[in-house]
Scaffold this motif. Structure first.
Motif, short mmCIF file in Angstrom:
data_model
loop_
_atom_site.label_atom_id
_atom_site.label_comp_id
_atom_site.label_asym_id
_atom_site.label_seq_id
_atom_site.Cartn_x
_atom_site.Cartn_y
_atom_site.Cartn_z
N PHE A 27 35.77 92.49 13.86
CA PHE A 27 36.29 91.38 14.65
C PHE A 27 36.17 91.62 16.15
N LYS A 28 35.74 92.80 16.54
CA LYS A 28 35.50 93.09 17.95
C LYS A 28 33.98 93.18 18.22
N ALA A 29 33.21 92.55 17.35
CA ALA A 29 31.75 92.60 17.45
C ALA A 29 31.26 92.05 18.79
N GLY A 30 30.19 92.64 19.28
CA GLY A 30 29.57 92.18 20.52
C GLY A 30 28.78 90.90 20.32
N TYR A 31 28.36 90.31 21.42
CA TYR A 31 27.66 89.03 21.36
C TYR A 31 26.40 89.07 20.51
#
Length: 195
Positions: A177-181
């Motif tokens: 859920f903290k994945a980068g763009y």
């Protein structure tokens, strides 16, 4: 000696060819799926707007919600819609776009009274970035809470009838859920390739 060198060279070439072959990626939504209403005509839609530009409700629990994730998904959807020939039009769009990322919900919050009828929980919001639109006649429809955690779901909704026209998803596509763009964009692209 010459024969050993040739054998070694052939083995090296074969190993290189195998390595290059395994690195080739294919375009296409291998992990994505989509369903559409029988009367939906996605090829005729040219304009879109967000069903709800920002979540209306305050997060009821913390797991998964990230303003940055929301921004990444929204930006990626807009870029991919534009690439597919859609134009953003808040005035009179052909379709409304909504998305969800499915999360597991703590048992004490998993009550029918917390979710709108026919829908489940979405990331960070109780029934939250989930809207109250209809889904009659949608073959293979399932509510958000029935998807694996981290599933990215993108919906197209008819603005006048408030009915779901098309749904695409990548099961478990947003496992972080903290994945980068770039990671988020890849998942959005995979889903919208099914449009």
């Amino acid at each position: 000696m010459k024969k050993n060198l040739q054998t070694l060279l052939l083995l090296g070439l074969a190993a290189t060819a195998f390595a290059l072959n395994s690195c080739v990626t294919t375009s296409g939504a291998i992990g994505a799926n989509a369903i559409k209403a029988p009367y939906a005509t996605p090829d005729r839609y040219k304009t879109y707007a967000w069903y709800q530009p920002a979540p209306a409700e305050k997060a009821d629990y913390d797991k998964g919600y990230s303003k940055q994730l929301h921004e990444h998904i929204q930006r990626a959807v807009e870029e991919e819609m534009e690439e597919r020939g859609y134009r953003k039009d808040a005035g009179k769009p052909d379709v409304l776009v909504a998305y969800d990322v499915s999360v597991s919900v703590p048992e004490e919050k998993d009550r029918t009274s917390k979710a709108r009828p026919g829908f489940g929980y979405s990331y960070g919001y109780m029934a939250g970035y989930r809207y109250n639109y209809g889904h009659a006649d949608m073959p293979g429809y399932r509510s958000v809470d029935l998807f694996k955690e981290g599933t990215l779901i993108i919906d197209l909704v008819h603005p006048q009838s408030n009915m779901l026209l098309w749904r695409g998803w990548a099961e478990g596509g947003i496992s972080n859920f903290k994945a980068g763009y770039n990671s988020v964009h890849g998942q959005v692209e995979e889903v919208l390739e099914k449009l």
